[in-house]
Motif scaffolding. Structure first.
Motif, PDB file in Angstrom:
ATOM      1  N   LEU A  54     -11.448  -0.946   9.393  1.00 56.78           N
ATOM      2  CA  LEU A  54     -10.700  -0.590   8.498  1.00 56.78           C
ATOM      3  C   LEU A  54     -11.516  -1.054   7.077  1.00 56.78           C
ATOM      4  N   ASP A  55     -12.048  -0.344   6.275  1.00 57.83           N
ATOM      5  CA  ASP A  55     -12.894  -0.709   5.218  1.00 57.83           C
ATOM      6  C   ASP A  55     -13.960  -1.601   5.457  1.00 57.83           C
ATOM      7  N   GLY A  56     -14.684  -1.247   6.501  1.00 56.63           N
ATOM      8  CA  GLY A  56     -15.747  -2.125   7.218  1.00 56.63           C
ATOM      9  C   GLY A  56     -15.525  -3.173   7.968  1.00 56.63           C
ATOM     10  N   LYS A  57     -14.079  -3.824   8.032  1.00 54.21           N
ATOM     11  CA  LYS A  57     -13.742  -4.731   8.841  1.00 54.21           C
ATOM     12  C   LYS A  57     -13.199  -4.478  10.061  1.00 54.21           C
ATOM     13  N   ARG A  58     -13.463  -5.164  10.992  1.00 53.78           N
ATOM     14  CA  ARG A  58     -12.960  -4.718  12.307  1.00 53.78           C
ATOM     15  C   ARG A  58     -11.508  -5.407  12.385  1.00 53.78           C
ATOM     16  N   VAL A  59     -10.340  -4.548  13.029  1.00 52.67           N
ATOM     17  CA  VAL A  59      -8.930  -4.617  13.253  1.00 52.67           C
ATOM     18  C   VAL A  59      -8.682  -4.423  14.534  1.00 52.67           C
ATOM     19  N   ARG A  60      -7.565  -4.932  14.933  1.00 51.43           N
ATOM     20  CA  ARG A  60      -6.776  -4.727  16.100  1.00 51.43           C
ATOM     21  C   ARG A  60      -5.339  -4.612  15.911  1.00 51.43           C
ATOM     22  N   PHE A  61      -4.754  -3.458  16.016  1.00 50.01           N
ATOM     23  CA  PHE A  61      -3.340  -3.635  15.808  1.00 50.01           C
ATOM     24  C   PHE A  61      -2.488  -3.474  16.914  1.00 50.01           C
ATOM     25  N   GLY A  62      -1.666  -4.773  17.114  1.00 55.93           N
ATOM     26  CA  GLY A  62      -0.681  -4.952  18.379  1.00 55.93           C
ATOM     27  C   GLY A  62       0.444  -3.987  18.236  1.00 55.93           C
ATOM     28  N   ASP A  63       0.868  -3.551  17.204  1.00 57.35           N
ATOM     29  CA  ASP A  63       1.940  -2.483  17.153  1.00 57.35           C
ATOM     30  C   ASP A  63       1.813  -1.716  15.903  1.00 57.35           C
ATOM     31  N   PRO A  64       2.647  -0.709  15.802  1.00 54.43           N
ATOM     32  CA  PRO A  64       2.655  -0.013  14.562  1.00 54.43           C
ATOM     33  C   PRO A  64       3.094  -0.629  13.264  1.00 54.43           C
ATOM     34  N   LEU A  65       3.995  -1.830  13.347  1.00 57.39           N
ATOM     35  CA  LEU A  65       4.244  -2.463  12.403  1.00 57.39           C
ATOM     36  C   LEU A  65       2.877  -3.133  11.730  1.00 57.39           C
ATOM     37  N   GLU A  66       2.021  -3.584  12.488  1.00 58.04           N
ATOM     38  CA  GLU A  66       0.606  -4.297  12.009  1.00 58.04           C
ATOM     39  C   GLU A  66      -0.018  -3.105  11.159  1.00 58.04           C
ATOM     40  N   ALA A  67      -0.171  -1.828  11.658  1.00 57.66           N
ATOM     41  CA  ALA A  67      -0.840  -0.858  11.186  1.00 57.66           C
ATOM     42  C   ALA A  67      -0.214  -0.573   9.862  1.00 57.66           C
ATOM     43  N   ARG A  68       1.090  -0.643   9.593  1.00 53.50           N
ATOM     44  CA  ARG A  68       1.793   0.005   8.423  1.00 53.50           C
ATOM     45  C   ARG A  68       1.392  -1.227   7.357  1.00 53.50           C
ATOM     46  N   ARG A  69       1.378  -2.707   7.806  1.00 53.56           N
ATOM     47  CA  ARG A  69       1.228  -3.665   7.015  1.00 53.56           C
ATOM     48  C   ARG A  69      -0.335  -3.730   6.481  1.00 53.56           C
ATOM     49  N   ALA A  70      -1.217  -2.869   7.171  1.00 54.58           N
ATOM     50  CA  ALA A  70      -2.486  -2.536   6.555  1.00 54.58           C
ATOM     51  C   ALA A  70      -2.636  -1.300   5.976  1.00 54.58           C
ATOM     52  N   GLY A  71      -1.514  -0.685   5.662  1.00 61.91           N
ATOM     53  CA  GLY A  71      -1.387   0.514   4.576  1.00 61.91           C
ATOM     54  C   GLY A  71      -1.578   1.843   5.321  1.00 61.91           C
ATOM     55  N   ILE A  72      -1.613   1.917   6.749  1.00 58.77           N
ATOM     56  CA  ILE A  72      -1.609   2.988   7.601  1.00 58.77           C
ATOM     57  C   ILE A  72      -0.210   3.446   8.044  1.00 58.77           C
ATOM     58  N   GLU A  73       0.029   4.413   7.213  1.00 61.55           N
ATOM     59  CA  GLU A  73       1.588   5.300   7.653  1.00 61.55           C
ATOM     60  C   GLU A  73       1.478   6.531   8.053  1.00 61.55           C
ATOM     61  N   THR A  74       2.504   6.529   9.148  1.00 63.93           N
ATOM     62  CA  THR A  74       2.471   8.011   9.809  1.00 63.93           C
ATOM     63  C   THR A  74       3.740   8.607   9.643  1.00 63.93           C
ATOM     64  N   VAL A  75       3.523  10.021   9.471  1.00 65.00           N
ATOM     65  CA  VAL A  75       4.525  11.062   9.550  1.00 65.00           C
ATOM     66  C   VAL A  75       4.627  11.927  10.771  1.00 65.00           C
ATOM     67  N   TYR A  76       5.583  11.635  11.698  1.00 58.73           N
ATOM     68  CA  TYR A  76       5.638  12.332  12.774  1.00 58.73           C
ATOM     69  C   TYR A  76       6.230  13.780  12.699  1.00 58.73           C
ATOM     70  N   GLN A  77       5.823  14.465  13.723  1.00 64.02           N
ATOM     71  CA  GLN A  77       6.148  15.740  14.009  1.00 64.02           C
ATOM     72  C   GLN A  77       7.752  15.948  13.818  1.00 64.02           C
ATOM     73  N   ASP A  78       8.388  14.984  14.374  1.00 62.19           N
ATOM     74  CA  ASP A  78       9.986  15.098  14.348  1.00 62.19           C
ATOM     75  C   ASP A  78      10.455  14.360  13.068  1.00 62.19           C
ATOM     76  N   LEU A  79       9.503  14.002  12.197  1.00 61.11           N
ATOM     77  CA  LEU A  79       9.880  13.347  10.784  1.00 61.11           C
ATOM     78  C   LEU A  79      10.396  11.995  10.827  1.00 61.11           C
ATOM     79  N   ALA A  80      10.870  11.283  11.890  1.00 58.84           N
ATOM     80  CA  ALA A  80      11.748  10.133  12.253  1.00 58.84           C
ATOM     81  C   ALA A  80      12.472   9.760  10.962  1.00 58.84           C
ATOM     82  N   ILE A  81      13.430  10.587  10.613  1.00 56.40           N
ATOM     83  CA  ILE A  81      14.348  10.369   9.629  1.00 56.40           C
ATOM     84  C   ILE A  81      15.834  10.398   9.894  1.00 56.40           C
ATOM     85  N   ALA A  82      16.671   9.657   9.461  1.00 55.98           N
ATOM     86  CA  ALA A  82      18.007   9.540   9.867  1.00 55.98           C
ATOM     87  C   ALA A  82      18.844  10.739   9.256  1.00 55.98           C
ATOM     88  N   ALA A  83      19.144  11.758   9.975  1.00 60.69           N
ATOM     89  CA  ALA A  83      19.583  12.976   9.060  1.00 60.69           C
ATOM     90  C   ALA A  83      21.060  12.569   8.263  1.00 60.69           C
TER      91      ALA A  83
END
Length: 261
Positions: A54-83
């Motif tokens: 990520l930006d040339g630096k090796r990373v290893r994400f233990g869970d999605p929260l770590e990825a989100r902290r690095a600025g990687i956000e995901t929009v899933y097909q089911d949107l993951a929203i509370a209707a």
């Protein structure tokens, strides 16, 4: 990158790269490894071998929260929203803002006014027109719901990095156009976007590059303007390969079956 589930190899030395400010479409048949690839990149699973830079630096994400902290956000097909919750609450779901001082620290009171104000700013920046942020998400159209999910991802990706991923799902012709416009606006804000889609017209309309996944690995990186839609489908299915930037027939019978020879 390699990922195995018992005797099944989901990723077989898969390569992937995302450039700043681009829309990268990831395509492939069912079972090609697209979902496993994205899960590995976003911390949902850990690859058995390989590395992620990520930006040339090796990373290893233990869970999605770590990825989100690095600025990687995901929009899933089911949107993951509370209707049943309103738009502003969904925007800050899991990241609620507390009121300053004792009210927030001791009594844990939510700062709803600030969350609505910031939500309005993010929605306006992406030109998502909604009459009110206090209405429940279930009252919105499919395209508007997707707008909320994408706006939430952009809101949390921008402050911490320049990375993001959008997974689009359209429900009608009008809403399809709205989603594509939204992806363009996200890109214009400086975020690269990864779009996983089976809709080839959408891919050719929006993508700067196309990542073709087959049998657990990337088999081609191409630009929409360099190949026809039929050629891209043929590359995806294995009827054609890419050599020196050109599509060449790899399976004559398969190519003839889809009208290429």
């Amino acid at each position: 990158m390699v990922k195995r589930y018992g005797h099944v190899t989901a990723l077989d030395g898969a390569d992937f790269d995302l450039l700043p400010g681009e829309v990268l479409a990831v395509i492939g048949d069912n079972g090609a490894g697209k979902t496993t690839l994205i899960k590995a990149l976003t911390g949902a699973i850990q690859p058995d071998s390989g590395e992620i830079l990520l930006d040339g630096k090796r990373v290893r994400f233990g869970d999605p929260l770590e990825a989100r902290r690095a600025g990687i956000e995901t929009v899933y097909q089911d949107l993951a929203i509370a209707a049943s919750l309103d738009i502003a609450t969904n925007m800050f779901l899991g990241r609620e803002l507390r009121k300053p001082g004792l009210l927030g620290k001791v009594f844990r009171m939510l700062d709803k006014h600030r969350m609505r104000a910031e939500s309005a700013e993010h929605m306006a920046a992406l030109k998502i027109g909604l009459r009110s942020l206090s209405v429940p998400v279930e009252s919105l159209s499919g395209g508007q719901r997707q707008g909320v999910a994408v706006a939430r991802a952009v809101a949390w990706a921008l402050p911490r990095g320049r990375h993001g991923r959008a997974h689009g799902r359209a429900r009608g012709v009008k809403e399809s156009g709205q989603v594509l416009d939204l992806i363009r606006r996200v890109r214009d804000r400086g975020l690269p976007v990864v779009l996983i889609s089976h809709n080839m017209p959408h891919v050719f309309e929006i993508a700067d590059r196309i990542h073709v996944q087959r049998l657990g690995r990337r088999v081609a990186q191409i630009k929409p303007g360099d190949h026809s839609m039929a050629e891209v489908v043929a590359i995806m299915t294995g009827a054609m390969d890419v050599a020196d930037g050109k599509a060449v027939i790899a399976d004559k019978g398969a190519a003839e079956a889809i009208g290429l020879s």
